[in-house]
Design an enzyme around this catalytic site. Structure first.
Site, PDB file in Angstrom:
ATOM      1  CD  GLU A  31      -2.944  -1.004   0.096  1.00 14.32           C
ATOM      2  OE1 GLU A  31      -3.158   0.118  -0.404  1.00 14.32           O
ATOM      3  OE2 GLU A  31      -3.496  -2.041  -0.316  1.00 14.32           O
ATOM      4  CB  SER A  49     -36.438 -24.828 -29.174  1.00 17.15           C
ATOM      5  OG  SER A  49     -36.006 -25.933 -29.952  1.00 17.15           O
TER       6      SER A  49
END
Length: 683
Positions: A105, A373
């Protein structure tokens, strides 16, 4: 030599008369102004420091519970119940966690005064190179100031306050104390606030016992708690851990040997119960994702900012959806998904992402599977726009199709064929694959792709013959948009989960931003809807649903060896259901029955007590009675007729040739005896 120079200059010579005199005068003015600015700047800086030093820091903002609410403001879930933290002193932590955190960090934390010029420049160069913001430059002190006191909105006033508070933190506390507060405050994901809770939740141990490998893993999480959590994606988290270890070697915090040993260490994660909210957990997770990714809120703010997130969900419909799953999905490995939306506005009303959230948090509403389908209405909409009609006929029989690239031999389900020419309407109702391929090749394979894009499908669609049979994988989230657009007269709404987000003071932070789009004409959707209603009639593939719901519904079934689908709608609600296995495994016989039962009973219960809406025929349609055997305009002599809606100008005008009307036959009268004698005498 100096005496010679003095003798050459008159005693009253001014500075201007000296060589370069004018430049010397300007330099003197510049130096005076520079000195004045330096003194003034130092004075202002000293005054600012003294002011910030004397001004007490405001009390920090403690995490407040965020609420997620349904469309009627009923609570779906509470987040961040109290933000449980177990504070720990810096001296109690192993060096590995502080070194890993600083490396991940803020590598120069102990060298700067709260701001990192190198970090700002580095981030600016990276972002400029990438052409977008990919890297931030916040120091640990800035992150602490933001998490203690501020929201995460990107305004200049917030940035100014952050700078002021960062300076105050540096003036009021030592570097060690700032780092200690940071480690106790920051969020590590999975409900872990602070390093002590993170150590216990992830590894089941106190932070003082963390190894170097475990420390590097945890240090990588705060940059993106959901993204880098090893419980969400271990491969990504492992890559982040190894990058931190390599950076620690580069910064000489550990040796290469120590880094390699840490990389090879097998991490054992603690067993802890997964969070399971009582209501709509899959939808809850999706809302959090939308709040962060779409609306730009940060996870800390979402979970602990005291927000109220008003959603589109209807908890009553959600309970009915879950009840249908629990009743009709067999207690096997089979999984399923359901998403139901209001066609009129795109609001998600119910969402089920799987059979058991406690067992699997994966939301199958976004899983991509072959739709079978259920894709065919997309194809036939494209066909209507290309001149085909509900009365267009193709032979239903085993067929080999020759196309560019080879041969294609599709089959019908269970090899059932009509062995005659059938109409588009009959092909939809019976899900005839041969008819679909004929249509697909007749209009061109790209047409179905373009139609799918218009209706909300963004997954790749391959323009090949088998696309007509739904072989390109899509998600239930995409398919429900197709059918909702049909239900809404061709107006497409992007599915919406969040109505608005309010902060703790009631200020609106975010709301819907998408606008609807007319992608089909009302006439096209009206014609398609009437064809899709026959799917649930006797003889249709969804006839079981027609026996469950006593109202007009339209939709399409879809079955492959691995997936079972049903997508359908009324003007009030559009719903898609998928049933299958998470991994490639063939479905057992009769799986479609479960899919139809889930969809049918949910829609029946969801629509119970609502009036039946009968959409009026829009402009641009015409109703004609046809003979389904010929697709031509029926006559009184046709034994079977059907009323069919067409786009105006495409309706059949040719009278049925097979059953053409003729003049009625009048039988001859039997001659009398006298007439027979008279004929014999004359003849």
């Amino acid at each position: 030599m100096g005496d010679d120079v003095n003798r050459t200059l008159p005693p009253d010579t001014s500075l201007e008369q000296l060589p370069f005199g004018k430049w010397l005068l300007k330099l003197r003015v510049v130096l005076r102004w520079f000195g004045f600015c330096v003194v003034t700047g130092v004075a202002l800086a000293l005054i600012t420091v003294l002011y910030l030093k004397s001004k007490p820091l405001p009390p920090p903002q403690i995490g407040i519970t965020t609420q997620i609410l349904d469309a009627q403001a009923r609570v779906i879930d509470h987040l961040n119940r109290g933000e449980r933290r177990d504070p720990v002193q810096l001296k109690e932590l192993p060096r590995s966690i502080t070194d890993a955190t600083l490396t991940a960090e803020d590598q120069h934390f102990y060298e700067h005064w709260g701001f990192s010029p190198k970090g700002i420049l580095r981030a600016a160069l990276v972002n400029l190179k990438q052409g977008r913001v990919t890297q931030g430059a916040s120091t640990i002190t800035q992150q602490l100031a933001r998490n203690l006191y501020l929201t995460h909105d990107r305004t200049w006033s917030r940035k100014w306050r952050e700078a002021t508070l960062t300076s105050q933190l540096e003036l009021h506390f030592s570097k060690d104390k700032i780092l200690e507060m940071y480690l106790n405050k920051i969020y590590y994901g999975e409900g872990a606030y602070g390093i002590e809770r993170a150590a216990r939740i992830y590894f089941g141990k106190p932070a003082r016992d963390l190894t170097l490998a475990e420390s590097a893993m945890l240090a990588g999480i705060p940059r993106g708690p959901r993204w880098y959590s090893p419980l969400n994606d271990r491969q990504r988290a492992k890559a982040r851990q190894e990058a931190i270890l390599d950076a620690m070697v580069k910064n000489r915090r550990i040796t290469q040997a120590e880094a390699e040993q840490a990389k090879s260490e097998t991490l054992v994660y603690a067993d802890h119960p997964q969070p399971q909210p009582a209501k709509a957990p899959y939808f809850r997770d999706y809302v959090l994702q939308e709040a962060i990714s779409r609306y730009g809120l940060e996870e800390n703010q979402v979970r602990g900012g005291g927000l109220k997130i008003y959603t589109t969900l209807d908890l009553n419909l959600q309970k009915k959806a879950e009840a249908s799953f629990h009743r009709y999905l067999p207690k096997q490995e089979l999984q399923g998904a359901l998403i139901s939306i209001d066609p009129g506005n795109g609001h998600i009303k119910a969402m089920v992402g799987g059979r058991d959230y406690a067992t699997s948090q994966y939301n199958r509403v976004f899983s991509k599977r072959q739709p079978g389908s259920t894709f065919k209405p997309i194809l036939y909409l494209a066909a209507l726009e290309n001149g085909l009609t509900p009365a267009t006929r193709f032979e239903s029989k085993p067929t080999t199709f020759i196309y560019q690239g080879g041969e294609y031999r599709p089959t019908n389900y269970h090899n059932r064929y009509a062995h005659r020419a059938i109409t588009m309407g009959e092909a939809l109702a019976t899900s005839d694959n041969i008819f679909a391929i004929h249509t697909h090749l007749a209009i061109g394979e790209e047409e179905a792709v373009r139609m799918g894009r218009r209706l909300g499908i963004h997954s790749p669609l391959k323009p090949v013959p088998s696309l007509a049979l739904g072989t390109s994988a899509v998600s239930p989230f995409e398919m429900v948009q197709v059918y909702a657009t049909l239900a809404n007269g061709g107006i497409h709404h992007q599915p919406t989960s969040i109505l608005r987000i309010e902060d703790a003071e009631g200020h609106v932070l975010a709301g819907p931003r998408r606008q609807p789009e007319q992608v089909l004409s009302p006439a096209e959707t009206f014609v398609m809807t009437h064809m899709l209603r026959d799917v649930f009639s006797p003889g249709g593939t969804g006839r079981r649903v027609g026996q469950i719901i006593n109202r007009p519904v339209a939709g399409k079934t879809g079955s492959t060896d691995w997936d079972s689908w049903l997508s359908g709608y009324t003007p009030r609600l559009a719903t898609t259901v998928w049933v299958g296995y998470d991994r490639g495994k063939r479905l057992p016989p009769g799986t479609s029955r479960h899919t139809h039962n889930i969809w049918g009973h949910f829609m029946k219960n969801a629509l119970h007590g609502t009036s039946i809406l009968h959409p009026r025929p829009p402009e641009g349609v015409a109703k004609v009675k046809i003979d389904p055997q010929t697709g031509e305009k029926a006559t009184a002599a046709c034994p079977n007729t059907k009323e069919v809606w067409f786009l105006s100008g495409t309706e059949p005008t040719q009278i049925c040739k097979r059953h053409r009307e003729t003049a009625p036959h009048v039988p001859s009268k039997e001659p009398s005896l006298w007439e027979r004698i008279k004929k014999w005498w004359s003849g």
